[in-house]
Design a protein around this motif. Structure first.
Motif, PDB file in Angstrom:
ATOM      1  N   ASP A  46       0.925  -1.112   0.079  1.00  0.00           N
ATOM      2  CA  ASP A  46      -0.001  -0.037   0.134  1.00  0.00           C
ATOM      3  C   ASP A  46       0.789   1.069   0.121  1.00  0.00           C
ATOM      4  O   ASP A  46       0.533   2.096  -0.564  1.00  0.00           O
ATOM      5  CB  ASP A  46      -1.004   0.123   1.304  1.00  0.00           C
ATOM      6  CG  ASP A  46      -1.950  -0.940   1.031  1.00  0.00           C
ATOM      7  OD1 ASP A  46      -2.350  -1.524  -0.113  1.00  0.00           O
ATOM      8  OD2 ASP A  46      -2.782  -1.268   1.899  1.00  0.00           O
ATOM      9  N   LYS A  49       2.091   1.580  -3.416  1.00  0.00           N
ATOM     10  CA  LYS A  49       1.087   1.915  -4.614  1.00  0.00           C
ATOM     11  C   LYS A  49       0.728   3.610  -4.421  1.00  0.00           C
ATOM     12  O   LYS A  49       0.339   4.242  -5.266  1.00  0.00           O
ATOM     13  CB  LYS A  49      -0.169   1.021  -4.268  1.00  0.00           C
ATOM     14  CG  LYS A  49       0.103  -0.244  -4.918  1.00  0.00           C
ATOM     15  CD  LYS A  49      -1.036  -1.172  -4.757  1.00  0.00           C
ATOM     16  CE  LYS A  49      -1.602  -1.746  -3.553  1.00  0.00           C
ATOM     17  NZ  LYS A  49      -2.681  -2.609  -3.392  1.00  0.00           N
ATOM     18  N   GLN A  53       0.660   7.023  -6.962  1.00  0.00           N
ATOM     19  CA  GLN A  53      -0.409   7.862  -7.184  1.00  0.00           C
ATOM     20  C   GLN A  53      -0.083   9.440  -6.926  1.00  0.00           C
ATOM     21  O   GLN A  53      -0.406  10.267  -7.830  1.00  0.00           O
ATOM     22  CB  GLN A  53      -1.613   7.394  -6.344  1.00  0.00           C
ATOM     23  CG  GLN A  53      -2.231   5.982  -6.541  1.00  0.00           C
ATOM     24  CD  GLN A  53      -2.589   5.922  -7.883  1.00  0.00           C
ATOM     25  OE1 GLN A  53      -3.329   6.793  -8.434  1.00  0.00           O
ATOM     26  NE2 GLN A  53      -2.197   4.857  -8.748  1.00  0.00           N
ATOM     27  N   LEU A  77       7.127  -3.132  -5.377  1.00  0.00           N
ATOM     28  CA  LEU A  77       5.978  -3.882  -5.714  1.00  0.00           C
ATOM     29  C   LEU A  77       6.450  -5.094  -6.467  1.00  0.00           C
ATOM     30  O   LEU A  77       5.738  -6.372  -6.254  1.00  0.00           O
ATOM     31  CB  LEU A  77       4.874  -2.979  -6.554  1.00  0.00           C
ATOM     32  CG  LEU A  77       4.401  -1.957  -5.507  1.00  0.00           C
ATOM     33  CD1 LEU A  77       3.637  -1.233  -6.657  1.00  0.00           C
ATOM     34  CD2 LEU A  77       3.241  -2.599  -4.596  1.00  0.00           C
ATOM     35  N   ARG A  82       3.495  -7.664  -6.380  1.00  0.00           N
ATOM     36  CA  ARG A  82       2.471  -7.150  -6.185  1.00  0.00           C
ATOM     37  C   ARG A  82       2.316  -6.244  -7.634  1.00  0.00           C
ATOM     38  O   ARG A  82       1.355  -5.477  -7.459  1.00  0.00           O
ATOM     39  CB  ARG A  82       2.139  -6.486  -4.852  1.00  0.00           C
ATOM     40  CG  ARG A  82       2.122  -7.086  -3.675  1.00  0.00           C
ATOM     41  CD  ARG A  82       0.986  -7.844  -3.526  1.00  0.00           C
ATOM     42  NE  ARG A  82       0.992  -8.685  -2.183  1.00  0.00           N
ATOM     43  CZ  ARG A  82       0.206  -8.361  -1.180  1.00  0.00           C
ATOM     44  NH1 ARG A  82      -0.573  -7.169  -1.386  1.00  0.00           N
ATOM     45  NH2 ARG A  82       0.199  -9.006  -0.050  1.00  0.00           N
ATOM     46  N   GLU A  85      -1.189  -5.403  -8.850  1.00  0.00           N
ATOM     47  CA  GLU A  85      -2.208  -4.560  -8.337  1.00  0.00           C
ATOM     48  C   GLU A  85      -2.233  -3.070  -8.711  1.00  0.00           C
ATOM     49  O   GLU A  85      -2.953  -2.317  -8.135  1.00  0.00           O
ATOM     50  CB  GLU A  85      -1.845  -4.758  -6.738  1.00  0.00           C
ATOM     51  CG  GLU A  85      -2.021  -6.079  -5.962  1.00  0.00           C
ATOM     52  CD  GLU A  85      -1.682  -6.295  -4.790  1.00  0.00           C
ATOM     53  OE1 GLU A  85      -1.746  -5.036  -4.251  1.00  0.00           O
ATOM     54  OE2 GLU A  85      -1.741  -7.245  -4.027  1.00  0.00           O
ATOM     55  N   ILE A  86      -1.328  -2.948  -9.530  1.00  0.00           N
ATOM     56  CA  ILE A  86      -1.328  -1.454 -10.209  1.00  0.00           C
ATOM     57  C   ILE A  86      -1.662  -1.431 -11.777  1.00  0.00           C
ATOM     58  O   ILE A  86      -1.676  -2.561 -12.142  1.00  0.00           O
ATOM     59  CB  ILE A  86      -0.011  -0.829  -9.898  1.00  0.00           C
ATOM     60  CG1 ILE A  86       0.949  -1.642 -10.881  1.00  0.00           C
ATOM     61  CG2 ILE A  86       0.454  -0.763  -8.535  1.00  0.00           C
ATOM     62  CD1 ILE A  86       2.348  -0.803 -10.866  1.00  0.00           C
ATOM     63  N   THR A  91       0.912   3.421 -15.814  1.00  0.00           N
ATOM     64  CA  THR A  91       2.269   3.756 -15.165  1.00  0.00           C
ATOM     65  C   THR A  91       3.325   3.697 -16.294  1.00  0.00           C
ATOM     66  O   THR A  91       3.911   4.780 -16.300  1.00  0.00           O
ATOM     67  CB  THR A  91       2.725   2.756 -14.071  1.00  0.00           C
ATOM     68  OG1 THR A  91       1.709   2.631 -13.157  1.00  0.00           O
ATOM     69  CG2 THR A  91       3.962   3.133 -13.440  1.00  0.00           C
TER      70      THR A  91
END
Length: 167
Positions: A46, A49, A53, A77, A82, A85-86, A91
């Motif tokens: 988290d 991530k 942002q 990540l 992970r 998860e994006i 990106t």
């Protein structure tokens, strides 16, 4: 070749983290294996991530290094397994916004490109940076981009320009 070697080392590191997290190892004299309660994977993911942002206010002084900060979030990540998860495509597109369009100034800026009224002023004031170029290329590879949009001749030109006479 260097980027392929880096990708191989990254895969080895991710496999090692996964192995240690899920095994009862530690017999090799190394640190004991990670347990699920030793490392708060979700909180770390988290954190990374969130940094993809918005750039936290603590990093205002690092505005010229946005791609380097992005690299650390993407690689974190990736090591955690992970990246799924994006929004990889968003990106990737964000990274390409920082690419220089000039053939003799190849590479990536670390900041949003500033518009100038002449190409001479643009060349003088908008300079790609070697560290941000590296961070952008490695991030694109981790995200699965095919690098077809990279003008490798322009990047090579800049690398030669940045190289010092003594190597």
């Amino acid at each position: 070749a260097f980027l392929c070697a880096a990708a191989g080392r990254r895969a080895d590191m991710a496999a090692d983290v996964a192995r240690r997290a899920g095994s009862g190892g530690g017999e090799d004299g190394g640190p004991p294996p990670l347990r699920s309660d030793d490392f708060e994977m979700k909180k770390h993911a988290d954190f990374f991530k969130k940094h993809l942002q918005v750039m936290p206010h603590h990093y205002k002084s690092m505005d010229t290094n946005r791609l380097t900060l992005l690299y650390f979030a993407v690689s974190g990540l990736d090591v955690l397994g992970r990246l799924d998860e994006i929004d990889r495509e968003a990106t990737i597109e964000y990274i390409y916004l920082y690419m220089s369009p000039l053939p003799d100034n190849g590479g990536f800026y670390g900041y949003p490109r500033v518009a100038f009224e002449s190409e001479d002023l643009d060349r003088c004031n908008n300079q790609p940076h070697i560290a941000n170029t590296f961070a952008a290329l490695v991030s694109l590879i981790m995200l699965g981009d095919d690098l077809r949009r990279i003008d490798s001749d322009a990047v090579a030109h800049s690398l030669r320009k940045w190289q010092l006479p003594d190597g």
